[in-house]
Write a protein that holds these residues in place. Structure first.
Motif, PDB file in Angstrom:
ATOM      1  N   LYS A 273       0.827  -1.213   0.000  1.00 56.96           N
ATOM      2  CA  LYS A 273       0.000   0.000   0.000  1.00 56.96           C
ATOM      3  C   LYS A 273       0.862   1.263   0.000  1.00 56.96           C
ATOM      4  O   LYS A 273       0.653   2.154  -0.830  1.00 56.96           O
ATOM      5  CB  LYS A 273      -0.927   0.006   1.223  1.00 56.96           C
ATOM      6  CG  LYS A 273      -1.866   1.204   1.246  1.00 56.96           C
ATOM      7  CD  LYS A 273      -2.829   1.198   2.391  1.00 56.96           C
ATOM      8  CE  LYS A 273      -3.701   2.436   2.360  1.00 56.96           C
ATOM      9  NZ  LYS A 273      -4.654   2.494   3.463  1.00 56.96           N
TER      10      LYS A 273
ATOM     11  N   ILE B  94       1.148   4.108  -2.952  1.00 52.67           N
ATOM     12  CA  ILE B  94       0.767   5.512  -2.694  1.00 52.67           C
ATOM     13  C   ILE B  94       1.908   6.438  -3.135  1.00 52.67           C
ATOM     14  O   ILE B  94       1.696   7.425  -3.842  1.00 52.67           O
ATOM     15  CB  ILE B  94       0.415   5.731  -1.201  1.00 52.67           C
ATOM     16  CG1 ILE B  94      -0.936   5.074  -0.874  1.00 52.67           C
ATOM     17  CG2 ILE B  94       0.366   7.216  -0.849  1.00 52.67           C
ATOM     18  CD1 ILE B  94      -1.316   5.073   0.592  1.00 52.67           C
TER      19      ILE B  94
ATOM     20  N   ASN C  48       2.181   6.465  -6.900  1.00 53.80           N
ATOM     21  CA  ASN C  48       1.135   7.286  -7.534  1.00 53.80           C
ATOM     22  C   ASN C  48       1.555   8.750  -7.541  1.00 53.80           C
ATOM     23  O   ASN C  48       1.365   9.458  -8.533  1.00 53.80           O
ATOM     24  CB  ASN C  48      -0.185   7.167  -6.763  1.00 53.80           C
ATOM     25  CG  ASN C  48      -0.913   5.891  -7.102  1.00 53.80           C
ATOM     26  OD1 ASN C  48      -0.560   5.190  -8.039  1.00 53.80           O
ATOM     27  ND2 ASN C  48      -1.934   5.560  -6.318  1.00 53.80           N
TER      28      ASN C  48
ATOM     29  N   LEU D 256     -12.824   2.272   1.844  1.00 54.72           N
ATOM     30  CA  LEU D 256     -11.648   1.387   1.834  1.00 54.72           C
ATOM     31  C   LEU D 256     -10.417   2.047   2.469  1.00 54.72           C
ATOM     32  O   LEU D 256      -9.396   1.397   2.659  1.00 54.72           O
ATOM     33  CB  LEU D 256     -11.325   0.990   0.387  1.00 54.72           C
ATOM     34  CG  LEU D 256     -12.478   0.341  -0.383  1.00 54.72           C
ATOM     35  CD1 LEU D 256     -12.317   0.552  -1.868  1.00 54.72           C
ATOM     36  CD2 LEU D 256     -12.570  -1.137  -0.092  1.00 54.72           C
ATOM     37  N   ASP D 257     -10.523   3.337   2.779  1.00 48.32           N
ATOM     38  CA  ASP D 257      -9.363   4.052   3.362  1.00 48.32           C
ATOM     39  C   ASP D 257      -9.187   3.702   4.838  1.00 48.32           C
ATOM     40  O   ASP D 257     -10.119   3.273   5.508  1.00 48.32           O
ATOM     41  CB  ASP D 257      -9.587   5.570   3.236  1.00 48.32           C
ATOM     42  CG  ASP D 257      -9.522   6.032   1.798  1.00 48.32           C
ATOM     43  OD1 ASP D 257      -8.776   5.420   1.017  1.00 48.32           O
ATOM     44  OD2 ASP D 257     -10.239   6.991   1.456  1.00 48.32           O
ATOM     45  N   GLY D 258      -7.964   3.910   5.307  1.00 51.11           N
ATOM     46  CA  GLY D 258      -7.699   3.780   6.748  1.00 51.11           C
ATOM     47  C   GLY D 258      -7.139   2.439   7.181  1.00 51.11           C
ATOM     48  O   GLY D 258      -6.736   2.276   8.327  1.00 51.11           O
ATOM     49  N   THR D 259      -7.082   1.476   6.268  1.00 56.26           N
ATOM     50  CA  THR D 259      -6.526   0.165   6.639  1.00 56.26           C
ATOM     51  C   THR D 259      -5.005   0.183   6.435  1.00 56.26           C
ATOM     52  O   THR D 259      -4.459   1.098   5.834  1.00 56.26           O
ATOM     53  CB  THR D 259      -7.113  -0.971   5.773  1.00 56.26           C
ATOM     54  OG1 THR D 259      -6.669  -0.787   4.440  1.00 56.26           O
ATOM     55  CG2 THR D 259      -8.620  -0.983   5.824  1.00 56.26           C
TER      56      THR D 259
ATOM     57  N   GLU E 280      -7.020   6.984  -0.745  1.00 60.91           N
ATOM     58  CA  GLU E 280      -5.594   6.641  -0.584  1.00 60.91           C
ATOM     59  C   GLU E 280      -5.098   5.772  -1.733  1.00 60.91           C
ATOM     60  O   GLU E 280      -3.993   5.946  -2.227  1.00 60.91           O
ATOM     61  CB  GLU E 280      -5.393   5.879   0.733  1.00 60.91           C
ATOM     62  CG  GLU E 280      -5.670   6.705   1.968  1.00 60.91           C
ATOM     63  CD  GLU E 280      -5.676   5.868   3.240  1.00 60.91           C
ATOM     64  OE1 GLU E 280      -5.625   6.466   4.309  1.00 60.91           O
ATOM     65  OE2 GLU E 280      -5.753   4.616   3.163  1.00 60.91           O
TER      66      GLU E 280
END
Lengths: 181, 107
Positions: free
Chosen positions: A107, A111, A114, B52-55, B89
């Motif tokens: 992740k 990020i 991107n 879906l954000d925050g994980t 995100e």
């Protein structure tokens, strides 16, 4: 206002000195200085110095802008490269990885990547790192899992191959930034 | 609008595909949250918003399994009209979910 005047004042003095020096040099004829003031020559001197200063300022600004942009792009790429190297070194001597380690790495990498792509788009730098990291994640996720721990012992060769491809892509992107900036 | 916030309601650390892979899997998410909330949204004629954000990160297999099952259960067309995905995100999660839903249609 005072700050602007303070900034303009030294330039104005330098400009006037430049005009006078330029003017007197144009008046030298066989090492004799003609003390008569020629208005057309004086105007030409003023215009020449003005154009010279304008060009110097524009070139300097462009150069420093391009240098700053280049440094910024490299620092962003370095950050992701370092994160990838840390991750890869961390797994290279193991045969298992917890999902709680893999998921945040993927992740955060994506990020940052991107953000990089947004900067790359205007200067046409291509970047396939996101696809390669997705493919690396897929190899891990296809390996056997128990209690959210992935056993990738059977996919080590495949992971090493993908790891090398990712490193090569980092080098390629790095070189492309060097060429374009 | 009905809402699911994965990080708050299911956990910031999620698992892989199925129960056999470990806790907090996509299959578990589908059974415990996604399916019941979707049914509720459908019964009330509302949309379902999934945040879906925050994980700490969602594995592709987690997304594929949970939303693939949803597509299989309710049909891709129904999902397109009712499902609202929020992923500031990682916009890529939305693409992966859409792919999973489209694939579920052809399964």
């Amino acid at each position: 206002m005072k700050a602007i005047l303070d900034r303009i004042f030294p330039y104005s003095i330098a400009f006037l000195i430049g005009v006078l020096v330029c003017y007197f040099f144009t008046q030298i004829e066989y090492l004799e200085i003609d003390t008569k003031v020629s208005v057309p020559d004086f105007i030409v001197s003023v215009i020449s110095i003005g154009i010279g200063i304008y060009l110097a300022v524009v070139i300097q600004r462009r150069q420093s802008h391009s240098q700053n942009h280049y440094n910024y792009l490299l620092s962003k790429l370095d950050l992701n490269w370092a994160a990838y190297n840390t991750f890869y070194e961390g797994i290279s001597h193991r045969s298992s990885i917890e999902l709680r380690e893999l998921n945040p790495f993927v992740k955060q990498f994506q990020i940052r990547n991107n953000d990089l792509n947004r900067l790359f788009d205007p200067i046409m730098v291509s970047n396939n790192l996101d696809i390669l990291i997705d493919e690396l994640e897929d190899i891990f996720l296809k390996s056997p899992k128990q209690n959210n721990v992935i056993d990738f012992s059977s996919s080590k060769t495949e992971i090493e191959k993908k790891g090398k491809k990712i490193s090569k892509e980092f080098v390629r992107v790095y070189n492309e930034i060097n060429k374009k900036c | 609008m009905i809402e699911i916030n994965i990080a708050k309601e299911f956990g910031i650390e999620t698992g892989a595909r199925t129960y056999a892979d470990g806790p907090k899997s996509g299959e578990e998410f589908f059974d415990k949250l996604l399916k019941p909330r979707y049914e509720q949204a459908k019964a009330e004629g509302k949309q379902l918003r999934v945040i879906l954000d925050g994980t700490e990160g969602l594995a592709s297999s987690f997304l594929n399994e949970s939303f693939g099952r949803l597509g299989k259960a309710f049909g891709a067309e129904d999902l397109r009209n009712r499902l609202v995905l929020i992923s500031n995100e990682m916009p890529k999660y939305i693409v992966k979910i859409q792919e999973a839903i489209d694939e579920s249609d052809t399964r």
